[in-house]
Design a protein around this motif. Structure first.
Motif, PDB file in Angstrom:
ATOM      1  N   MET A 122       0.845  -1.192   0.000  1.00  0.00           N
ATOM      2  CA  MET A 122       0.000   0.000   0.000  1.00  0.00           C
ATOM      3  C   MET A 122       0.880   1.241   0.000  1.00  0.00           C
ATOM      4  O   MET A 122       2.081   1.167   0.275  1.00  0.00           O
ATOM      5  CB  MET A 122      -0.940   0.020   1.202  1.00  0.00           C
ATOM      6  CG  MET A 122      -0.250   0.007   2.546  1.00  0.00           C
ATOM      7  SD  MET A 122      -1.401   0.212   3.936  1.00  0.00           S
ATOM      8  CE  MET A 122      -1.562   2.001   4.002  1.00  0.00           C
ATOM      9  N   ASP A 130      -3.401   6.231   7.469  1.00  0.00           N
ATOM     10  CA  ASP A 130      -2.876   4.937   7.030  1.00  0.00           C
ATOM     11  C   ASP A 130      -3.368   3.788   7.903  1.00  0.00           C
ATOM     12  O   ASP A 130      -3.400   2.645   7.446  1.00  0.00           O
ATOM     13  CB  ASP A 130      -1.346   4.957   7.034  1.00  0.00           C
ATOM     14  CG  ASP A 130      -0.775   5.945   6.047  1.00  0.00           C
ATOM     15  OD1 ASP A 130      -1.431   6.199   5.029  1.00  0.00           O
ATOM     16  OD2 ASP A 130       0.328   6.472   6.296  1.00  0.00           O
ATOM     17  N   ARG A 133      -6.360   2.487   6.278  1.00  0.00           N
ATOM     18  CA  ARG A 133      -6.036   1.857   5.001  1.00  0.00           C
ATOM     19  C   ARG A 133      -5.292   0.539   5.186  1.00  0.00           C
ATOM     20  O   ARG A 133      -5.351  -0.348   4.326  1.00  0.00           O
ATOM     21  CB  ARG A 133      -5.185   2.813   4.163  1.00  0.00           C
ATOM     22  CG  ARG A 133      -5.931   4.072   3.738  1.00  0.00           C
ATOM     23  CD  ARG A 133      -5.003   5.090   3.141  1.00  0.00           C
ATOM     24  NE  ARG A 133      -5.724   6.294   2.719  1.00  0.00           N
ATOM     25  CZ  ARG A 133      -5.165   7.437   2.397  1.00  0.00           C
ATOM     26  NH1 ARG A 133      -3.836   7.545   2.449  1.00  0.00           N
ATOM     27  NH2 ARG A 133      -5.891   8.465   2.034  1.00  0.00           N
TER      28      ARG A 133
END
Length: 308
Positions: A122, A130, A133
């Motif tokens: 990623m 983050d 995510r």
């Protein structure tokens, strides 16, 4: 290891990746005992992710149960060689580089440490965004077989999904990710520049649904998702695109279009989606326009010499 079975963790590297992964492990109940870096330029960002965690020297990070090395690929081997004397038997030393497996950790493995290569597939911003995510993201795991359960547990504590990658496959794995993600950014940026020539600030809105659909279709169907003039064998359209891109968007964008048009035609032909003669016509159109462009540059160069 503390009384609750949680690990003392030290992060080496204050870039976009290390502090985020440290914060994810902290949220899972581990204790982050320190963060180490050559400089403290990112102190404010690190404090936002790991409040209260002290800065330590890289060598002192090896007092932890888990040392997480989150440094650039090219910096990893020299750093491991430098810090290897501080490694301890039974200690877990993991790195986050995509290119390398566990071979790069041989100096600390020789000292008895347990090696792991854990690369999240990623893009990181280095902020708390983050952490969301990371949940559901894939992490490429390369470890000795006996360490698979430990690596699997750590990755799942990040909220991520472990996917085993063999040592010898790490370079091609990393090349695939870099080619797809990094070069996609360049391609989209060039497309935005060209689209702005026609629609101005509306360019992102024009391209977003088209690019999102193309990406989704390509991930699901590969070469079968190809549409547009190359897939149809419209050599004249390809030539027109190259000429106007050279004039309006610059030779760099035209060169990218030309290279990708040739590759797309070859792949479409190999997949049986484009007859070979049509693919050759596309390639011929690309060659013709590139030759025109070279001739024009040469002519301008001669004119400049004459004026000089």
């Amino acid at each position: 290891m503390n009384s609750a079975g949680r690990l003392d963790v030290a992060v080496v590297g204050a870039g976009r990746v290390g502090p985020v992964l440290g914060a994810a492990l902290r949220a899972a109940g581990h204790r982050v005992t320190g963060i180490a870096a050559r400089t403290r330029d990112a102190a404010e960002r690190v404090e936002a992710l790991l409040p209260g965690v002290p800065w330590v020297d890289p060598a002192d990070a090896f007092a932890a149960d888990l040392v997480l090395l989150a440094v650039p690929d090219d910096a990893l081997a020299p750093l491991v060689a430098e810090l290897a004397p501080r490694a301890r038997p039974g200690q877990l030393v993991a790195h986050t580089c995509g290119l390398h497996g566990t071979a790069v950790l041989e100096p600390v493995t020789a000292a008895g440490a347990m090696p792991a290569a854990l690369h999240p597939a990623m893009t990181f911003t280095g902020t708390s965004l983050d952490l969301g995510r990371l949940r559901g993201a894939v992490v490429a795991v390369t470890v000795p077989p006996l360490l698979l359960p430990i690596a699997d547990a750590l990755v799942r504590e990040w909220g991520a999904v472990p996917v085993p990658v063999a040592e010898e496959d790490r370079p091609v794995y990393h090349a695939a990710l870099a080619h797809g993600a990094n070069h996609l950014v360049t391609l989209v940026a060039q497309a935005l520049d060209a689209a702005r020539e026609a629609v101005g600030d509306a360019a992102p809105d024009v391209l977003r649904p088209l690019l999102a659909a193309a990406l989704d279709n390509a991930l699901g169907a590969g070469d079968a998702a190809l549409t547009g003039p190359v897939a149809r064998g419209d050599a004249g359209t390809v030539a027109a695109h190259l000429r106007v891109l050279t004039e309006r968007a610059g030779e760099g964008t035209a060169a990218t279009y030309a290279q990708l048009a040739r590759v797309a035609a070859d792949r479409a032909a190999a997949a049986g989606r484009l007859p070979a003669p049509a693919a050759e016509r596309v390639a011929g159109a690309v060659r013709e326009v590139l030759e025109e462009s070279r001739a024009e540059r040469a002519r301008r160069g001669e004119e400049q010499q004459d004026r000089g």
